[in-house]
Design a protein around this motif. Structure first.
Motif, PDB file in Angstrom:
ATOM      1  N   PRO A   1      -7.431   3.003   2.263  1.00 26.51           N
ATOM      2  CA  PRO A   1      -8.488   1.983   2.119  1.00 26.51           C
ATOM      3  C   PRO A   1      -7.936   0.568   1.993  1.00 26.51           C
ATOM      4  N   LEU A   2      -6.792   0.408   1.319  1.00 24.37           N
ATOM      5  CA  LEU A   2      -6.186  -0.921   1.191  1.00 24.37           C
ATOM      6  C   LEU A   2      -5.701  -1.421   2.544  1.00 24.37           C
TER       7      LEU A   2
ATOM      8  N   ALA B   1       0.822  -1.209   0.000  1.00 24.64           N
ATOM      9  CA  ALA B   1       0.000   0.000   0.000  1.00 24.64           C
ATOM     10  C   ALA B   1       0.857   1.260   0.000  1.00 24.64           C
ATOM     11  N   ASP B   2       2.127   1.139   0.419  1.00 31.41           N
ATOM     12  CA  ASP B   2       3.012   2.310   0.440  1.00 31.41           C
ATOM     13  C   ASP B   2       3.279   2.847  -0.962  1.00 31.41           C
TER      14      ASP B   2
ATOM     15  N   ALA C   1       0.003  -2.680  -8.168  1.00 34.34           N
ATOM     16  CA  ALA C   1      -1.302  -3.320  -8.288  1.00 34.34           C
ATOM     17  C   ALA C   1      -1.161  -4.761  -8.779  1.00 34.34           C
ATOM     18  N   GLN C   2      -0.246  -4.995  -9.704  1.00 30.26           N
ATOM     19  CA  GLN C   2      -0.015  -6.355 -10.186  1.00 30.26           C
ATOM     20  C   GLN C   2       0.541  -7.246  -9.078  1.00 30.26           C
ATOM     21  N   GLU C   3       1.445  -6.678  -8.269  1.00 21.65           N
ATOM     22  CA  GLU C   3       2.015  -7.453  -7.174  1.00 21.65           C
ATOM     23  C   GLU C   3       0.961  -7.724  -6.095  1.00 21.65           C
ATOM     24  N   VAL C   4       0.069  -6.765  -5.864  1.00 22.07           N
ATOM     25  CA  VAL C   4      -1.027  -6.983  -4.906  1.00 22.07           C
ATOM     26  C   VAL C   4      -1.900  -8.144  -5.361  1.00 22.07           C
TER      27      VAL C   4
ATOM     28  N   ALA D   1      -9.741  -2.871  -3.396  1.00 25.40           N
ATOM     29  CA  ALA D   1      -8.962  -1.723  -2.920  1.00 25.40           C
ATOM     30  C   ALA D   1      -7.566  -1.691  -3.521  1.00 25.40           C
ATOM     31  N   GLY D   2      -7.064  -2.843  -3.947  1.00 27.51           N
ATOM     32  CA  GLY D   2      -5.718  -2.889  -4.504  1.00 27.51           C
ATOM     33  C   GLY D   2      -5.659  -2.752  -6.005  1.00 27.51           C
TER      34      GLY D   2
END
Length: 249
Positions: free
Chosen positions: A98-99, A88-89, A153-156, A138-139
């Motif tokens: 939110p994440l 999220a950072d 976002a892909q890593e999330v 959220a991600g």
């Protein structure tokens, strides 16, 4: 089951077996011309004990593998969720918070709601999956042109895939039980092993009592150990939610 309860039950079974030996000796004493047949008793008891040891080994391996799988899934799920929280950072503050909230909400639900349900072998409600979907939404990258956010976002999504797989494994482990066939062999074999100690005459009654007490106590302890390990998320020997607590305390 607490340690003290386990010890009390084990001791109670051992004392009951010793009392049975004493009663058998008093009510059915060996005649003067009756051969003790200790060699025969020793041989048959040895054969039964070997077969029973095989059953004990199968039961212990089965419940231990289930418990180890449950622990591995729980740690993998907590670790992947924590990585999602750290990712999220890479988002702007308006999207990072939110994440983080969604991730913490999911972890809190797992620890406070799902873990007690798994300890009681209750099926989990769909709320956990709904909270996980909230983390996934959220991600998402959204309409951003920043490469760093798109990579994050892909890593999330990749980490949430690990969470999803580990969660499914955790749910499956919570519902697994030792086979009824193995339970039948475990209980019947224990009774049979002890019964053979009463079928043959042993003139040294004190030795007989000690042998039966030790054997009965050890069998009772082993059965209780298997029974507790058969609950992979139980309070005594089950997997604890410490991984989630450590990351999201």
């Amino acid at each position: 089951m607490a340690l003290m309860e386990t010890l009390v039950i084990t001791l109670g079974v051992a004392l009951a077996a010793a009392l049975s030996v004493v009663l058998k000796t008093k009510l059915f004493p060996l005649g003067e011309d009756e051969e003790p047949r200790e060699d025969v008793a020793e041989y048959i008891a040895m054969m039964v004990s070997v077969l029973y040891a095989v059953v004990l080994g199968l039961c212990l391996v089965s419940v231990w593998d289930t418990r180890a799988s449950a622990a591995d899934n729980a740690h993998a799920e907590a670790s992947a969720l924590h990585q999602t929280y750290l990712l999220a950072d890479a988002y702007p503050p308006a999207r990072a918070e939110p994440l983080r909230r969604a991730t913490r909400a999911y972890a809190t639900h797992v620890v406070e709601v799902e873990w007690p349900m798994m300890a009681e072998r209750q099926p989990l409600d769909p709320l956990g999956w709904q909270l996980l979907d909230r983390v996934r939404r959220a991600g998402e990258a959204g309409d951003t042109d920043k490469v760093s956010e798109q990579i994050a976002a892909q890593e999330v999504l990749a980490q949430l895939g690990y969470v999803d797989d580990a969660r499914r494994g955790r749910e499956a482990a919570a519902q697994e039980r030792l086979s009824p066939v193995l339970w039948a062999g475990l209980l019947f074999g224990g009774v049979l092993t002890l019964a053979f100690m009463f079928l043959f005459g042993v003139r040294r009654s004190a030795t007989h009592v000690v042998m039966v007490m030790g054997l009965a106590g050890f069998i009772a302890f082993t059965v209780l150990l298997i029974q507790q390990l058969d609950s992979p998320f139980g309070k005594a020997l089950g997997t604890s939610p410490d991984a989630f607590v450590r990351y999201f305390a």
